[in-house]
Design a protein around this motif. Structure first.
Motif, PDB file in Angstrom:
ATOM      1  N   PRO A  12       0.940  -1.093   0.225  1.00 42.56           N
ATOM      2  CA  PRO A  12       0.054   0.238   0.030  1.00 42.56           C
ATOM      3  C   PRO A  12       0.725   1.595   0.076  1.00 42.56           C
ATOM      4  O   PRO A  12       0.137   1.937  -0.475  1.00 42.56           O
ATOM      5  N   GLU A  13       2.184   1.647   0.628  1.00 45.21           N
ATOM      6  CA  GLU A  13       2.777   1.646   0.581  1.00 45.21           C
ATOM      7  C   GLU A  13       3.293   2.598  -0.989  1.00 45.21           C
ATOM      8  O   GLU A  13       3.674   4.029  -1.667  1.00 45.21           O
ATOM      9  N   LYS A  14       2.877   2.278  -2.059  1.00 44.76           N
ATOM     10  CA  LYS A  14       3.267   2.256  -3.305  1.00 44.76           C
ATOM     11  C   LYS A  14       2.171   3.551  -3.685  1.00 44.76           C
ATOM     12  O   LYS A  14       2.435   4.251  -4.990  1.00 44.76           O
ATOM     13  N   ILE A  69      -3.910  -1.604  -6.810  1.00 50.18           N
ATOM     14  CA  ILE A  69      -3.898  -2.722  -7.740  1.00 50.18           C
ATOM     15  C   ILE A  69      -2.414  -2.348  -8.295  1.00 50.18           C
ATOM     16  O   ILE A  69      -2.619  -0.894  -8.496  1.00 50.18           O
ATOM     17  N   GLU A  70      -1.762  -2.984  -8.538  1.00 49.57           N
ATOM     18  CA  GLU A  70      -0.532  -3.133  -9.789  1.00 49.57           C
ATOM     19  C   GLU A  70      -0.806  -1.761 -10.701  1.00 49.57           C
ATOM     20  O   GLU A  70      -1.676  -2.377 -11.434  1.00 49.57           O
ATOM     21  N   ARG A  73       1.225  -0.898 -16.778  1.00 45.77           N
ATOM     22  CA  ARG A  73       2.274  -1.098 -17.073  1.00 45.77           C
ATOM     23  C   ARG A  73       3.412  -1.400 -16.963  1.00 45.77           C
ATOM     24  O   ARG A  73       4.473  -1.793 -16.967  1.00 45.77           O
ATOM     25  N   ASP A  74       3.562  -1.100 -15.590  1.00 48.30           N
ATOM     26  CA  ASP A  74       4.322  -2.658 -14.690  1.00 48.30           C
ATOM     27  C   ASP A  74       4.356  -4.157 -14.311  1.00 48.30           C
ATOM     28  O   ASP A  74       5.016  -4.404 -13.690  1.00 48.30           O
ATOM     29  N   SER A  75       3.368  -4.769 -14.858  1.00 48.51           N
ATOM     30  CA  SER A  75       2.564  -5.716 -14.935  1.00 48.51           C
ATOM     31  C   SER A  75       3.213  -6.595 -16.488  1.00 48.51           C
ATOM     32  O   SER A  75       3.045  -5.966 -17.217  1.00 48.51           O
TER      33      SER A  75
END
Length: 164
Positions: A12-14, A69-70, A73-75
């Motif tokens: 969650p910190e992201k 949720i990620e 673009r990063d997945s």
């Protein structure tokens, strides 16, 4: 397992905002988002306007689902985006109490000066979303139910293929 547990606790910190799923007292589902701050017990705090449908739902039903949720673009695999979902109960924190001031100050530190303006608007309410459980998915086959203490993970087994 330790890597998954560490990822769960820091995930969650992201994020600067949380995706919300709510339902009205008429059973109509709504989705939205809100900037947030989280405490060490994983309670989620947000300032929400009564003009927003999700605020009306949160205050009326006292329930929500919170999703982190990620980014796509990063997945590398769209079906396996890292995600964390909490089932939450909701309560309002009374305005101008020490807790209200402390949490709004945390929001302002995290979200910036716009909170300084919002905190003065009387249609904004400080809501606390308290997780009661949830699920963390870190990739294909790495699915975990969140323990009642919100500190542990329990692996979820894969469903067996149906017989045809």
């Amino acid at each position: 397992m330790k890597d998954s547990l560490d990822a769960y606790h820091t995930f969650p910190e992201k994020f600067q905002s949380v995706i919300l799923a709510t339902v009205s007292d008429q059973g109509v589902p709504h989705s939205s988002y809100a900037p947030f701050v989280m405490d060490s017990d994983k309670n989620i705090y947000l300032l929400a306007s009564t003009l927003a449908i999700h605020t009306q739902d949160l205050r009326t039903t006292g329930k929500a689902s919170a999703l982190f949720i990620e980014d796509e673009r990063d997945s590398p695999k769209i079906f396996a985006r890292t995600r964390l979902t909490f089932d939450c109960t909701v309560m309002e924190i009374e305005r101008d109490t020490p807790e209200w001031n402390a949490r709004v100050n945390q929001l302002q530190d995290r979200q910036g000066e716009v909170v300084g303006m919002i905190r003065q608007l009387l249609d904004f309410h400080l809501l606390q979303l308290t997780p009661t459980g949830g699920r963390f998915v870190s990739s294909f086959g790495k699915i975990f139910d969140i323990g009642e203490d919100l500190k542990t993970l329990k692996p979820v087994g894969r469903p067996k293929p149906s017989a045809k």
